[in-house]
Motif scaffolding. Structure first.
Motif, PDB file in Angstrom:
ATOM      1  N   ILE A 262     -39.192 -65.686  31.394  1.00 48.71           N
ATOM      2  CA  ILE A 262     -38.679 -66.171  32.676  1.00 48.71           C
ATOM      3  C   ILE A 262     -37.185 -66.463  32.582  1.00 48.71           C
ATOM      4  O   ILE A 262     -36.397 -66.097  33.457  1.00 48.71           O
ATOM      5  CB  ILE A 262     -39.443 -67.440  33.111  1.00 48.71           C
ATOM      6  CG1 ILE A 262     -40.901 -67.091  33.412  1.00 48.71           C
ATOM      7  CG2 ILE A 262     -38.787 -68.082  34.329  1.00 48.71           C
ATOM      8  CD1 ILE A 262     -41.784 -68.307  33.611  1.00 48.71           C
ATOM      9  N   LEU A 263     -36.773 -67.126  31.477  1.00 52.64           N
ATOM     10  CA  LEU A 263     -35.384 -67.550  31.349  1.00 52.64           C
ATOM     11  C   LEU A 263     -34.439 -66.400  30.999  1.00 52.64           C
ATOM     12  O   LEU A 263     -33.319 -66.332  31.518  1.00 52.64           O
ATOM     13  CB  LEU A 263     -35.289 -68.642  30.271  1.00 52.64           C
ATOM     14  CG  LEU A 263     -36.011 -69.962  30.566  1.00 52.64           C
ATOM     15  CD1 LEU A 263     -35.897 -70.901  29.376  1.00 52.64           C
ATOM     16  CD2 LEU A 263     -35.454 -70.615  31.823  1.00 52.64           C
ATOM     17  N   ILE A 264     -34.887 -65.504  30.112  1.00 55.05           N
ATOM     18  CA  ILE A 264     -33.996 -64.454  29.605  1.00 55.05           C
ATOM     19  C   ILE A 264     -34.185 -63.140  30.345  1.00 55.05           C
ATOM     20  O   ILE A 264     -33.205 -62.464  30.691  1.00 55.05           O
ATOM     21  CB  ILE A 264     -34.223 -64.258  28.088  1.00 55.05           C
ATOM     22  CG1 ILE A 264     -33.906 -65.569  27.344  1.00 55.05           C
ATOM     23  CG2 ILE A 264     -33.362 -63.114  27.559  1.00 55.05           C
ATOM     24  CD1 ILE A 264     -34.198 -65.515  25.869  1.00 55.05           C
ATOM     25  N   LEU A 265     -35.441 -62.770  30.581  1.00 49.05           N
ATOM     26  CA  LEU A 265     -35.708 -61.489  31.228  1.00 49.05           C
ATOM     27  C   LEU A 265     -35.900 -61.624  32.735  1.00 49.05           C
ATOM     28  O   LEU A 265     -36.209 -60.643  33.409  1.00 49.05           O
ATOM     29  CB  LEU A 265     -36.961 -60.846  30.600  1.00 49.05           C
ATOM     30  CG  LEU A 265     -36.900 -60.649  29.083  1.00 49.05           C
ATOM     31  CD1 LEU A 265     -38.205 -60.058  28.582  1.00 49.05           C
ATOM     32  CD2 LEU A 265     -35.719 -59.765  28.704  1.00 49.05           C
ATOM     33  N   HIS A 266     -35.743 -62.853  33.237  1.00 52.09           N
ATOM     34  CA  HIS A 266     -35.825 -63.138  34.672  1.00 52.09           C
ATOM     35  C   HIS A 266     -37.167 -62.744  35.277  1.00 52.09           C
ATOM     36  O   HIS A 266     -37.238 -62.270  36.416  1.00 52.09           O
ATOM     37  CB  HIS A 266     -34.684 -62.419  35.415  1.00 52.09           C
ATOM     38  CG  HIS A 266     -33.332 -62.711  34.849  1.00 52.09           C
ATOM     39  ND1 HIS A 266     -32.743 -63.966  34.920  1.00 52.09           N
ATOM     40  CD2 HIS A 266     -32.455 -61.938  34.165  1.00 52.09           C
ATOM     41  CE1 HIS A 266     -31.571 -63.943  34.334  1.00 52.09           C
ATOM     42  NE2 HIS A 266     -31.358 -62.724  33.859  1.00 52.09           N
ATOM     43  N   GLU A 267     -38.229 -62.965  34.496  1.00 55.57           N
ATOM     44  CA  GLU A 267     -39.563 -62.731  35.031  1.00 55.57           C
ATOM     45  C   GLU A 267     -39.991 -63.934  35.880  1.00 55.57           C
ATOM     46  O   GLU A 267     -39.498 -65.044  35.707  1.00 55.57           O
ATOM     47  CB  GLU A 267     -40.559 -62.517  33.884  1.00 55.57           C
ATOM     48  CG  GLU A 267     -40.238 -61.293  33.038  1.00 55.57           C
ATOM     49  CD  GLU A 267     -41.151 -61.185  31.830  1.00 55.57           C
ATOM     50  OE1 GLU A 267     -41.869 -62.161  31.556  1.00 55.57           O
ATOM     51  OE2 GLU A 267     -41.120 -60.133  31.165  1.00 55.57           O
TER      52      GLU A 267
END
Length: 310
Positions: A262-267
């Protein structure tokens, strides 16, 4: 065990899960240029160099023949064999199916801990384990997607081997310092992966055009944090806590990897993730409270035991 030491052991287990969980993101970047078994070699190479440098002045323990055999087993079957099987298994099956199989690791650890370490899981620990496994399955889904039977089998064997390896580590911590157990095991794993890496490169090659700054950053993170740090923290946790208790934290892996996604790959977080995460946290808390209560009861029994008359 002192309360502060137990709390530190819990923290080490959490840090190990954070380190291993972060490797999912790092591996996703690095494997765009190299295959999994080649990445594994670089992970252990970097981890070995870092650990040897950081602890170069630490007195080395004297190893018995049994210690050497245990380290050989940990390095070959655990650090190399288990991880290699899981990597190949993931490539031949749906990632969700491999993740579900991975959530069974606590069960494997407890099954081996009973005959090899003489550990007994309390009712609360069993309930906690069932909850964490259920929560992990909720997070990773139903295992949909195309999965080859060979991939499922390899993932399962790798999971079982890691459960057995954790028990070997717990047993070896009684005679070998956890730091050097990590260093020696990593060196053995590195040596064992050399022929696998050579075969991997011969079959899949290297995507040289995809090797850039992001690749090297992912490789360094994977070796320094997700391998050197995480393996060391896991062994430090096993030094002080029963293997059954440490195994519960393994269920935090899907939580960590999802949060980092969620934080890095914006999932996007889903209701499924939130529900599964709450179930996992509840299971871990229940099991830890049960372990602490049993430890306190054992301590009380020792202090209240009547002394024998001369």
């Amino acid at each position: 065990m002192q309360s502060s030491k137990r709390t530190s052991a819990y923290l080490f287990c959490v840090l190990a899960m954070v380190g291993w969980g972060s490797n999912f993101v790092a591996a996703k970047i690095a494997t765009q240029a190299v295959s999994g078994l080649t990445l594994l070699f670089f992970r252990y190479l970097i981890a070995s160099l870092i650990l040897l440098f950081v602890y170069r002045k630490r007195p080395r323990p004297k190893l018995t023949g049994q210690d050497k055999r245990n380290i050989l087993l940990i390095g070959v079957f655990g650090y190399c064999g288990s991880i290699a099987l899981q990597m190949v298994g993931v490539s031949l099956s749906a990632s969700s199916m491999a993740s579900i199989i991975n959530t069974m690791t606590p069960v494997a650890i407890i099954i081996f801990a009973v005959p090899l370490l003489g550990e007994r899981a309390s009712v609360q620990q069993v309930i906690g384990i069932l909850l964490t496994v259920a929560g992990s399955i909720v997070i990773v889904g139903s295992g949909g997607g195309e999965s080859r039977p060979l991939g499922i089998a390899l993932s399962f064997i790798g999971m079982v081997l890691w459960g057995l390896t954790s028990v070997w580590i717990r047993r070896s911590c009684g005679s070998v310092d956890g730091v050097f157990l990590t260093i020696y095991g990593t060196l053995v794993g590195l040596a064992a992966d050399v022929p696998l890496m050579a075969a991997d490169i011969a079959i899949h090659g290297v995507q040289w055009d995809r090797i850039d700054g992001g690749f090297w950053l992912a490789i360094l993170w994977s070796g320094a944090v997700a391998t050197a740090g995480a393996n060391l923290w896991w062994n430090r946790g096993l030094e002080s806590l029963p293997a059954a208790t440490c195994s519960l934290f393994y269920a935090l892996l899907p939580v960590v990897s999802t949060v980092l996604g969620i934080l890095i790959l914006h999932e996007r977080p889903t209701l499924q993730f939130l529900l599964g995460g709450l179930v996992i946290v509840a299971g871990v808390v229940i099991a830890i409270l049960g372990e602490r209560r049993r430890a306190e009861s054992a301590k009380t029994a020792e202090t209240t035991e009547p002394s024998q008359l001369p």
